[in-house]
Write a protein that holds these residues in place. Structure first.
Motif, short mmCIF file in Angstrom:
data_model
loop_
_atom_site.label_atom_id
_atom_site.label_comp_id
_atom_site.label_asym_id
_atom_site.label_seq_id
_atom_site.Cartn_x
_atom_site.Cartn_y
_atom_site.Cartn_z
N GLU A 128 0.68 -1.27 -0.13
CA GLU A 128 0.01 0.36 0.10
C GLU A 128 1.03 1.40 -0.33
N TYR A 129 1.48 1.36 0.63
CA TYR A 129 2.60 2.11 0.50
C TYR A 129 4.32 1.95 0.00
N GLU A 173 4.99 9.46 -1.47
CA GLU A 173 3.54 10.57 -1.67
C GLU A 173 2.72 10.01 -0.96
N ASP A 174 2.60 8.66 -0.22
CA ASP A 174 0.88 7.91 0.29
C ASP A 174 1.99 7.82 1.86
N ARG A 175 3.33 8.47 2.00
CA ARG A 175 3.67 8.00 3.46
C ARG A 175 4.04 9.59 3.77
N ARG A 176 3.69 9.37 5.35
CA ARG A 176 3.75 10.86 5.38
C ARG A 176 5.34 11.06 6.19
N ARG A 234 9.74 3.30 3.14
CA ARG A 234 8.10 2.16 3.23
C ARG A 234 8.38 1.08 4.12
N ASP A 283 4.60 3.96 -2.38
CA ASP A 283 5.32 5.36 -3.63
C ASP A 283 5.26 6.45 -2.10
#
Length: 76
Positions: A35-36, A40-43, A48, A38
Motif C-alpha cells: 500500500e505504501y 507520496e502515500d507516506r507521511r 516504506r 509510493d
C-alpha cells in the motif's frame, strides 16, 4: 521485503509475540508494504519499511496487549 512466513519476521516479533500475533504482524506488514510503495502515500520522511512495521505493530495491538514482558490476547 515482504515476509513469506513467520520464521522470517524480526527477532523482536518472533521471540515475543504469540504465533497468532506473528501472523497478524506478517499479513499487516505485507499489506502495508504494498500500500505504501509510493513515497507520496507516506507521511514525512518515513521509509516504506518503517511505515510497514508501524502498521504491523498497530495491527497486533488491536488484538494483543502487553502484561509485563508478555503479549497476551485481548478477551472478547
Amino acid at each position: 521485503m515482504p515476509y513469506q512466513n513467520n520464521s522470517e519476521l524480526p527477532d523482536g516479533v518472533k521471540n515475543n509475540v504469540p504465533s497468532h500475533g506473528q501472523t497478524i504482524y506478517r499479513k499487516a506488514f505485507n499489506s502495508a508494504w504494498d500500500e505504501y510503495k509510493d513515497s507520496e502515500d507516506r507521511r514525512g520522511n518515513a521509509s516504506r519499511e518503517e511505515v510497514a512495521h508501524r502498521v504491523a505493530w498497530a495491527a497486533v495491538k488491536e488484538e494483543y496487549h502487553k502484561e509485563g514482558d508478555q503479549w497476551v490476547r485481548d478477551k472478547s
